[in-house]
Scaffold this motif. Sequence first.
Motif, PDB file in Angstrom:
ATOM      1  N   UNK A  25      34.980 -36.076  63.513  1.00 15.16           N
ATOM      2  CA  UNK A  25      36.770 -35.385  63.937  1.00 15.16           C
ATOM      3  C   UNK A  25      35.476 -34.019  64.676  1.00 15.16           C
ATOM      4  N   UNK A  26      36.742 -33.152  64.777  1.00 10.28           N
ATOM      5  CA  UNK A  26      36.452 -31.729  66.014  1.00 10.28           C
ATOM      6  C   UNK A  26      36.152 -31.040  65.379  1.00 10.28           C
ATOM      7  N   UNK A  27      36.354 -30.669  63.900  1.00 11.16           N
ATOM      8  CA  UNK A  27      35.380 -30.203  63.433  1.00 11.16           C
ATOM      9  C   UNK A  27      33.988 -30.431  62.586  1.00 11.16           C
ATOM     10  N   UNK A  28      33.857 -31.415  61.872  1.00  9.88           N
ATOM     11  CA  UNK A  28      32.695 -31.627  62.390  1.00  9.88           C
ATOM     12  C   UNK A  28      31.670 -32.163  63.336  1.00  9.88           C
ATOM     13  N   UNK A  29      32.045 -31.909  64.699  1.00  7.51           N
ATOM     14  CA  UNK A  29      31.967 -32.442  66.159  1.00  7.51           C
ATOM     15  C   UNK A  29      31.293 -30.609  66.434  1.00  7.51           C
ATOM     16  N   UNK A  30      31.965 -29.809  66.087  1.00 13.83           N
ATOM     17  CA  UNK A  30      31.710 -27.966  66.609  1.00 13.83           C
ATOM     18  C   UNK A  30      30.802 -28.030  65.976  1.00 13.83           C
ATOM     19  N   UNK A  31      30.819 -27.778  64.357  1.00 11.85           N
ATOM     20  CA  UNK A  31      29.108 -28.216  63.145  1.00 11.85           C
ATOM     21  C   UNK A  31      28.396 -28.544  64.055  1.00 11.85           C
ATOM     22  N   UNK A  32      28.069 -29.614  63.872  1.00  8.23           N
ATOM     23  CA  UNK A  32      27.002 -29.781  64.846  1.00  8.23           C
ATOM     24  C   UNK A  32      26.797 -29.609  66.496  1.00  8.23           C
ATOM     25  N   UNK A  33      27.631 -28.928  67.061  1.00  9.83           N
ATOM     26  CA  UNK A  33      27.025 -28.075  68.845  1.00  9.83           C
ATOM     27  C   UNK A  33      26.701 -26.876  67.795  1.00  9.83           C
ATOM     28  N   UNK A 144      27.634 -34.638  53.987  1.00 14.31           N
ATOM     29  CA  UNK A 144      28.077 -35.802  53.157  1.00 14.31           C
ATOM     30  C   UNK A 144      29.870 -36.511  53.192  1.00 14.31           C
ATOM     31  N   UNK A 145      29.617 -38.116  53.788  1.00 11.08           N
ATOM     32  CA  UNK A 145      31.111 -38.412  54.379  1.00 11.08           C
ATOM     33  C   UNK A 145      31.151 -39.285  53.294  1.00 11.08           C
ATOM     34  N   UNK A 146      32.769 -39.500  52.984  1.00 15.14           N
ATOM     35  CA  UNK A 146      33.485 -40.006  51.576  1.00 15.14           C
ATOM     36  C   UNK A 146      33.000 -41.102  51.962  1.00 15.14           C
ATOM     37  N   UNK A 171      30.446 -26.549  51.734  1.00 13.69           N
ATOM     38  CA  UNK A 171      31.704 -26.001  53.263  1.00 13.69           C
ATOM     39  C   UNK A 171      32.043 -27.544  53.186  1.00 13.69           C
ATOM     40  N   UNK A 172      33.516 -27.548  53.269  1.00  8.80           N
ATOM     41  CA  UNK A 172      34.214 -28.846  53.181  1.00  8.80           C
ATOM     42  C   UNK A 172      34.966 -28.777  54.602  1.00  8.80           C
ATOM     43  N   UNK A 173      34.832 -29.587  54.719  1.00  4.99           N
ATOM     44  CA  UNK A 173      35.929 -29.935  56.393  1.00  4.99           C
ATOM     45  C   UNK A 173      37.216 -30.752  55.799  1.00  4.99           C
ATOM     46  N   UNK A 174      37.753 -30.388  57.156  1.00  9.85           N
ATOM     47  CA  UNK A 174      39.800 -31.403  56.208  1.00  9.85           C
ATOM     48  C   UNK A 174      39.288 -32.305  56.296  1.00  9.85           C
ATOM     49  N   UNK A 175      38.425 -33.217  57.011  1.00 10.78           N
ATOM     50  CA  UNK A 175      37.826 -35.153  57.048  1.00 10.78           C
ATOM     51  C   UNK A 175      37.553 -35.056  55.949  1.00 10.78           C
ATOM     52  N   UNK A 176      37.289 -34.392  54.494  1.00  8.89           N
ATOM     53  CA  UNK A 176      37.016 -35.061  53.288  1.00  8.89           C
ATOM     54  C   UNK A 176      34.238 -34.239  53.013  1.00  8.89           C
ATOM     55  N   UNK A 177      34.499 -34.509  54.634  1.00  6.26           N
ATOM     56  CA  UNK A 177      33.493 -34.350  54.845  1.00  6.26           C
ATOM     57  C   UNK A 177      32.255 -32.951  53.892  1.00  6.26           C
ATOM     58  N   UNK A 178      31.433 -33.138  53.502  1.00  3.30           N
ATOM     59  CA  UNK A 178      31.129 -31.416  52.970  1.00  3.30           C
ATOM     60  C   UNK A 178      29.960 -31.770  53.332  1.00  3.30           C
ATOM     61  N   UNK A 179      29.733 -30.149  53.718  1.00  2.00           N
ATOM     62  CA  UNK A 179      28.091 -30.426  54.754  1.00  2.00           C
ATOM     63  C   UNK A 179      27.508 -29.242  52.867  1.00  2.00           C
ATOM     64  N   UNK A 180      26.109 -29.426  52.683  1.00  2.00           N
ATOM     65  CA  UNK A 180      25.169 -29.391  51.166  1.00  2.00           C
ATOM     66  C   UNK A 180      24.231 -28.611  52.270  1.00  2.00           C
ATOM     67  N   UNK A 181      23.838 -27.320  51.894  1.00  2.00           N
ATOM     68  CA  UNK A 181      22.450 -27.089  52.373  1.00  2.00           C
ATOM     69  C   UNK A 181      21.234 -26.746  51.434  1.00  2.00           C
ATOM     70  N   UNK A 182      20.253 -26.664  51.360  1.00  2.00           N
ATOM     71  CA  UNK A 182      19.812 -26.693  50.374  1.00  2.00           C
ATOM     72  C   UNK A 182      18.081 -26.135  51.503  1.00  2.00           C
TER      73      UNK A 182
END
Length: 189
Positions: A25-33, A144-146, A171-182
């Motif tokens: 989605x737009x939010x995850x593509x912005x994040x990856x970019x 992590x994708x739901x 960080x939670x994205x509107x699509x339900x994806x959760x970004x986890x950093x460890x």
Amino acid sequence: MRPLRYSINVTLDGCCHHEAGLPPDEESMRYWTAQVQCADALLFGRVTYEMMRSAWRKPATGTWPDWMDERRLAFAEAVDGASKHVVSSTLSGVDWRAELVRGEVGPAVQQLKQEPGRGLWVGGVRLPRALADAGLIDEYEFLVHPVLAGYGPTLLAGLRERLQLELVDRREFGSGVVCLRYRPTRGED
């Protein structure tokens, strides 16, 4: 010393096949970019390099394909313009702003980490497992994708030893994806 971050999309059941999660989605593509733009260089194994090059290399015509919408265009330009290192014992050469990394992966990547800069970014499946086994990954980032895929390669399958990680960001994205950093705890209890 430049930190090495392993970043990948993964389903709830651990599948890290690039087609197993949600469509970006737009939010995850912005994040990856943004993540690609923050790295000094991208580090790929042969399979990931060839897959990324086929999808994100700007065509010789200078025109991106019709399927490349605005949200993908920024990511494509970031990946296309990034410096890359490709770890492979089978490729005879690389292009696309890439350097071929030969020899033992541990010492070669350790040398890349010693160079000044903000950091290196690695994606893929097999190379990150070898880097994790060698203790070279400084940060793990999982989007992590739901979704339950039920098939495909799983995240870091075949690690020699269990890795203890400490959550440093979520960080939670509107699509339900959760970004986890460890970060690895490096044997600390």
